[in-house]
Design a protein around this motif. Structure first.
Motif, PDB file in Angstrom:
ATOM      1  N   LEU A  50       0.826  -1.214   0.000  1.00 15.03           N
ATOM      2  CA  LEU A  50       0.000   0.000   0.000  1.00 15.03           C
ATOM      3  C   LEU A  50       0.857   1.259   0.000  1.00 15.03           C
ATOM      4  O   LEU A  50       0.549   2.238  -0.680  1.00 15.03           O
ATOM      5  N   ARG A  51       1.932   1.243   0.788  1.00 14.74           N
ATOM      6  CA  ARG A  51       2.805   2.428   0.817  1.00 14.74           C
ATOM      7  C   ARG A  51       3.421   2.688  -0.555  1.00 14.74           C
ATOM      8  O   ARG A  51       3.552   3.841  -0.979  1.00 14.74           O
ATOM      9  N   ASP A  52       3.794   1.613  -1.243  1.00 13.54           N
ATOM     10  CA  ASP A  52       4.374   1.782  -2.583  1.00 13.54           C
ATOM     11  C   ASP A  52       3.392   2.408  -3.560  1.00 13.54           C
ATOM     12  O   ASP A  52       3.793   3.004  -4.567  1.00 13.54           O
ATOM     13  N   ARG A  53       2.100   2.269  -3.273  1.00 12.86           N
ATOM     14  CA  ARG A  53       1.098   2.817  -4.196  1.00 12.86           C
ATOM     15  C   ARG A  53       0.942   4.317  -4.061  1.00 12.86           C
ATOM     16  O   ARG A  53       0.173   4.929  -4.807  1.00 12.86           O
ATOM     17  N   LEU A  54       1.645   4.926  -3.115  1.00 12.83           N
ATOM     18  CA  LEU A  54       1.548   6.371  -2.938  1.00 12.83           C
ATOM     19  C   LEU A  54       2.809   7.103  -3.362  1.00 12.83           C
ATOM     20  O   LEU A  54       2.858   8.331  -3.314  1.00 12.83           O
ATOM     21  N   VAL A  55       3.852   6.383  -3.763  1.00 16.00           N
ATOM     22  CA  VAL A  55       5.108   7.060  -4.102  1.00 16.00           C
ATOM     23  C   VAL A  55       4.966   7.825  -5.415  1.00 16.00           C
ATOM     24  O   VAL A  55       4.146   7.470  -6.269  1.00 16.00           O
ATOM     25  N   THR A  56       5.778   8.872  -5.535  1.00 15.02           N
ATOM     26  CA  THR A  56       5.729   9.692  -6.757  1.00 15.02           C
ATOM     27  C   THR A  56       7.051   9.662  -7.524  1.00 15.02           C
ATOM     28  O   THR A  56       7.191  10.338  -8.539  1.00 15.02           O
ATOM     29  N   ARG A  57       8.017   8.890  -7.022  1.00 12.73           N
ATOM     30  CA  ARG A  57       9.289   8.713  -7.726  1.00 12.73           C
ATOM     31  C   ARG A  57       9.609   7.219  -7.777  1.00 12.73           C
ATOM     32  O   ARG A  57       9.496   6.527  -6.757  1.00 12.73           O
ATOM     33  N   ALA A 107       2.640   3.253 -15.239  1.00  8.69           N
ATOM     34  CA  ALA A 107       3.114   3.867 -16.484  1.00  8.69           C
ATOM     35  C   ALA A 107       3.391   5.355 -16.270  1.00  8.69           C
ATOM     36  O   ALA A 107       4.387   5.901 -16.776  1.00  8.69           O
ATOM     37  N   VAL A 108       2.527   6.032 -15.516  1.00  7.26           N
ATOM     38  CA  VAL A 108       2.749   7.440 -15.200  1.00  7.26           C
ATOM     39  C   VAL A 108       4.018   7.608 -14.366  1.00  7.26           C
ATOM     40  O   VAL A 108       4.823   8.518 -14.588  1.00  7.26           O
ATOM     41  N   LEU A 109       4.205   6.701 -13.382  1.00  4.26           N
ATOM     42  CA  LEU A 109       5.338   6.794 -12.464  1.00  4.26           C
ATOM     43  C   LEU A 109       6.677   6.583 -13.164  1.00  4.26           C
ATOM     44  O   LEU A 109       7.665   7.246 -12.857  1.00  4.26           O
ATOM     45  N   ARG A 110       6.717   5.649 -14.107  1.00  2.06           N
ATOM     46  CA  ARG A 110       7.998   5.225 -14.677  1.00  2.06           C
ATOM     47  C   ARG A 110       8.314   5.836 -16.053  1.00  2.06           C
ATOM     48  O   ARG A 110       9.358   5.530 -16.623  1.00  2.06           O
ATOM     49  N   SER A 111       7.419   6.653 -16.579  1.00  2.93           N
ATOM     50  CA  SER A 111       7.650   7.193 -17.924  1.00  2.93           C
ATOM     51  C   SER A 111       7.317   8.681 -17.956  1.00  2.93           C
ATOM     52  O   SER A 111       7.062   9.304 -16.929  1.00  2.93           O
ATOM     53  N   GLU A 112       7.309   9.232 -19.150  1.00  3.32           N
ATOM     54  CA  GLU A 112       6.962  10.652 -19.333  1.00  3.32           C
ATOM     55  C   GLU A 112       5.506  10.804 -19.771  1.00  3.32           C
ATOM     56  O   GLU A 112       5.127  11.831 -20.350  1.00  3.32           O
ATOM     57  N   LEU A 113       4.688   9.805 -19.485  1.00  2.30           N
ATOM     58  CA  LEU A 113       3.290   9.815 -19.910  1.00  2.30           C
ATOM     59  C   LEU A 113       2.540  11.028 -19.380  1.00  2.30           C
ATOM     60  O   LEU A 113       1.764  11.657 -20.113  1.00  2.30           O
ATOM     61  N   ALA A 114       2.770  11.377 -18.109  1.00  3.70           N
ATOM     62  CA  ALA A 114       2.049  12.523 -17.529  1.00  3.70           C
ATOM     63  C   ALA A 114       2.370  13.804 -18.289  1.00  3.70           C
ATOM     64  O   ALA A 114       1.479  14.597 -18.622  1.00  3.70           O
ATOM     65  N   ARG A 115       3.646  14.015 -18.578  1.00  2.00           N
ATOM     66  CA  ARG A 115       4.034  15.234 -19.293  1.00  2.00           C
ATOM     67  C   ARG A 115       3.443  15.247 -20.702  1.00  2.00           C
ATOM     68  O   ARG A 115       2.968  16.288 -21.188  1.00  2.00           O
ATOM     69  N   GLU A 116       3.453  14.090 -21.352  1.00  2.00           N
ATOM     70  CA  GLU A 116       2.910  14.014 -22.722  1.00  2.00           C
ATOM     71  C   GLU A 116       1.422  14.345 -22.733  1.00  2.00           C
ATOM     72  O   GLU A 116       0.946  15.102 -23.603  1.00  2.00           O
ATOM     73  N   CYS A 172       4.790  17.357 -13.614  1.00  2.00           N
ATOM     74  CA  CYS A 172       3.620  16.786 -14.294  1.00  2.00           C
ATOM     75  C   CYS A 172       3.236  15.440 -13.683  1.00  2.00           C
ATOM     76  O   CYS A 172       2.049  15.141 -13.495  1.00  2.00           O
ATOM     77  N   ARG A 173       4.241  14.652 -13.363  1.00  2.00           N
ATOM     78  CA  ARG A 173       3.994  13.337 -12.778  1.00  2.00           C
ATOM     79  C   ARG A 173       3.283  13.472 -11.427  1.00  2.00           C
ATOM     80  O   ARG A 173       2.309  12.780 -11.142  1.00  2.00           O
ATOM     81  N   GLU A 174       3.765  14.366 -10.582  1.00  2.00           N
ATOM     82  CA  GLU A 174       3.174  14.525  -9.250  1.00  2.00           C
ATOM     83  C   GLU A 174       1.735  15.019  -9.330  1.00  2.00           C
ATOM     84  O   GLU A 174       0.882  14.601  -8.556  1.00  2.00           O
TER      85      GLU A 174
END
Length: 772
Positions: A187-194, A621-630, A656-658
């Motif tokens: 659960l804690r891992d599901r809240l990380v932003t990096r 996908a958002v966490l590990r890539s540039e999807l949010a910025r795109e 953008c990711r955060e």
């Protein structure tokens, strides 16, 4: 030959505990032949031989045999113990994905360690999942010398570890951890932003210790991550009113103790006490909900049975273990109502950010195996919910324990007198006695009776659970009487003659440990766990259960006792075979009810887990890539271009990711709250003759599909409103602020269901007819 044919036939017709062991047994001679050769190797050469296993095909039967031979030699050197053939059968059963059933004292911990090492040598990361933090650390430290000789890294997780230590432990080849701690880290891992803040790697293999407890008893218990702290609020006025209500006059309860509802007289008293409101009018609906939950806390939850009050807090008792359920609580409204009932300050509660049931946690692992002393009785559930088969491993030494027939009495008081007399009689011989009671209150009542009869005893229950291992370790001491709740049912071995076994022969000569059950448990597995405390590794021992036709088990699940059953007029003992059939029937009904609750819960949870998995794939996908910025560049190209002039590439990508992750997480929390509300009111759909599960899906699926689109819209708005300064973007000013603190806990199964609401609905109808 006939025995082998019988096992194969049993396997063919898919009866519980029917996994075929013949192919594993056929490898034992080859394993034995390797012993003399491996004994000649140095420690370094043994470790090198284990390392060579990493290059071989693990599907090969020869690989299994070689692994067991190396494991046996490593065990002999590291622990001074030669693994029994049955322990190696357990290892092979675990390596081929079974739940292995091994009797108490037969060495499950070692079998599990060799299997974990085997999976690690296949290149797979293994989590050995235990029932508590103490056992996780104990077993990891105990087995470390074996792992070292086999060249396998091992670690463990516990609450006190730092994030860095947790990450290192999870990235070990084998990691031990309590099921709750592993789940909380998910659960804690599901809240990380990096990405670098993630603690757990992708799950690969789980070996579950006490598998029946984790996979069945606790399968539907949700682990929860919450944030935004505030205090839970209960209606103190309502609590004081309900405290004065009387059973039978102001409220009624159903026979199985799951529902309570106001009578017409009770509703009238409550309405007058609240200033003359109408509970069953729309204007009184909020107070009706408060009355209902306070009534449940008052009438259906019993102090020293369902919970303790210790250190100024309500502490739940795990019914299947008899221990305090650490970090566990009821859903917030009920928790607050019990605290108000006991006149305690309310505990903190907050918005649920995410949750996962134990069953869903285990389902994350592509490969699962387990070990326990009592799996055969839940083989159906293990097959249905986990697609796991049970392999029953025979004991190394035949069990010679004597299990006496139940002694049945007409009333609980007559039964209690007989139990005290049984203890007196056996105690006179010096044999150690272990008495298993149903709850804390009963253990203390019996201890009081024994003290008055000049029969001193040691009491073990949730009040002194910190002393559990020490008390149980000495339960086999000459002349010892130990009275315990179900927490004595598994865990630390009971050695005859005490923890050091110094007096073993003397106690064995007297007949060994005598186990007494004060009532049959709602599950035959719990009965078997208690019986299994005696007769360890071929020791002598005996067990007997006392029961009453007025025990809670019978009253709740088979109250229609035949009238022609007669009891001895002096002792109250019943010898009619119909009484035994009645008690057995009550237990089967209880097991069936529990299984149906499990099935029904999973029907709802399964959809939530599918939605969670789908959303997590997008989040990852958002966490590990540039999807949010795109995505934000597509929605707000001008704003992104403006920010790109002021920020470097990495900073803009992270901003953008955060933003996107914040809105995804917030919308998921909102979705969970929505689903909880739908679930709580689903019984109203049933009253309209609609299928509740279909209605749940109809409500849940469209709302879920809105989440990603809504998150992108909110993220674009936040990006526009966020202030950019020389130091970066002030996300907090734009409302993108995560909880200042988070905490984890387990939600105890709500002991009640929506039938109570249906009952109140019926009362409402009755009162309206009366008033009209």
């Amino acid at each position: 030959m006939l025995n082998r044919v019988g096992r194969r036939l049993r396997r063919l017709i898919q009866r519980p505990a029917s996994a075929e062991l013949t192919r594993y047994e056929a490898l034992l001679p080859a394993i034995g032949r390797r012993e003399a050769e491996l004994e000649k190797l140095s420690d370094t050469e043994l470790t090198e031989a284990a390392a060579a296993m990493r290059e071989r095909d693990p599907v090969d039967q020869e690989w299994l045999a070689e692994l067991c031979a190396l494991g046996r030699e490593a065990t002999r050197r590291a622990l001074g113990e030669r693994a029994f053939d049955v322990q190696l059968l357990g290892t092979m059963g675990l390596l081929t994905g079974h739940v292995v059933q091994m009797a108490t004292g037969e060495g499950k911990t070692l079998s599990g360690a060799l299997a974990a090492a085997g999976y690690a040598l296949q290149g797979k990361r293994v989590h050995v999942i235990s029932v508590n933090d103490y056992l996780a650390r104990r077993d990891a430290e105990w087995m470390r010398p074996v792992y070292d000789l086999l060249g396998v890294g091992v670690g463990w997780v516990e609450p006190s570890l730092t994030t860095e230590d947790r990450r290192a432990a999870y990235h070990s080849e084998v990691c031990y951890g309590a099921v709750s701690e592993v789940g909380f880290d998910v659960l804690r891992d599901r809240l990380v932003t990096r990405p670098e803040d993630l603690v757990q790697p992708e799950p690969e293999v789980a070996i579950v210790d006490e598998a029946d407890s984790v996979l069945v008893d606790e399968a539907r218990v949700p682990l929860v991550m919450a944030g935004s702290v505030d205090a839970g609020m209960a209606d103190e006025e309502v609590a004081n009113i309900v405290r004065r209500l009387r059973h039978g006059l102001h409220y009624e309860t159903d026979p199985d103790g799951r529902n309570a509802w106001l009578t017409a007289a009770g509703a009238s008293v409550v309405e007058k006490s609240l200033g003359g409101i109408d509970l069953y009018d729309e204007s009184g609906s909020a107070r009706l909900a408060a009355v209902n939950i306070a009534l449940h806390a008052h009438a259906l939850l019993t102090r020293d049975v369902d919970y303790l009050v210790r250190d100024g807090k309500v502490q739940l008792i795990n019914a299947s273990r008899g221990r305090v359920a650490e970090l566990q609580r009821w859903p917030d409204g009920l928790q607050a109502a019990v605290e108000a009932k006991e006149q305690l300050p309310p505990s903190d509660h907050g918005e649920i950010l995410d949750s996962i049931t134990v069953q869903a946690l285990i389902a994350r692992y592509p490969q699962v195996a387990g070990m326990t002393g009592t799996a055969a009785a839940v083989a159906e559930q293990l097959r249905e919910f986990y697609q796991l088969e049970v392999a029953v491993i025979p004991p190394n030494t035949p069990t010679i324990r004597t299990d006496h027939r139940d002694r049945i009495f007409a009333s609980p008081s007559q039964k209690l007198r007989a139990i005290v007399e049984e203890i007196r009689t056996v105690h006179e011989s010096g044999r150690p006695i272990l008495v298993g009671t149903q709850d804390v209150a009963e253990s203390e009542e019996l201890a009081d009776k024994l003290a008055k009869a000049d029969l001193p005893c040691v009491v073990l229950n949730a009040r002194n659970d910190a002393e559990e291992a020490a008390i149980i370790a000495e339960a086999g001491t000459y002349d010892r009487i130990t009275v315990s709740t179900q927490m004595a049912g598994r865990g630390t071995d009971i050695r005859l003659g005490g923890a050091d076994g110094a007096d073993h022969e003397r106690v064995a000569g007297l007949g060994g440990l005598h186990v007494i059950g004060t009532a049959r448990y709602p599950s035959s597995r719990l009965d078997d766990q208690l019986r299994g405390r005696a007769g360890r590794q071929g020791d002598p021992g005996s067990s007997v259960f006392f029961a009453s036709l007025n025990d809670e088990l019978v009253l709740s699940h088979a109250p229609d006792v035949p009238e022609d059953i007669e009891a001895d007029p002096e002792t109250g003992e019943v010898t009619d075979a119909a009484a035994q059939r009645q008690i057995n029937h009550a237990q089967r009904v209880a097991e069936g009810v529990d299984l149906e609750i499990h099935r029904n819960t999973w029907r709802y949870t399964r959809l939530i887990e599918r939605q969670r998995a789908e959303l997590l794939r997008h989040r990852d996908a958002v966490l590990r890539s540039e999807l949010a910025r795109e995505r934000l560049a597509e929605a707000e190209p001008d704003r992104c271009a403006e920010l790109a002039e002021k920020l470097d590439e990495a900073t803009l990508t992270q901003v953008c990711r955060e933003i996107v992750l914040f809105h995804l997480d917030q919308l998921w929390a909102d979705h969970l709250a929505f689903l909880a509300e739908v679930r709580e009111t689903i019984h109203l759909r049933a009253l309209a003759r609609e299928a509740p599960l279909d209605e749940f899906h109809r409500a849940a699926i469209p709302e879920f599909h809105k989440i990603v689109g809504e998150a992108e819209q909110r993220s674009a708005k936040t990006l526009l409103e966020a202030e950019v300064t020389e130091s970066g973007v002030d996300l907090a000013a734009a409302g993108v602020r995560r909880p200042t603190s988070t905490w984890t806990y387990l939600v105890h199964d709500n002991p009640f269901d929506s039938d109570a609401e249906q009952a109140l609905k019926k009362v409402r109808s009755m009162l309206r007819k009366k008033r009209s």
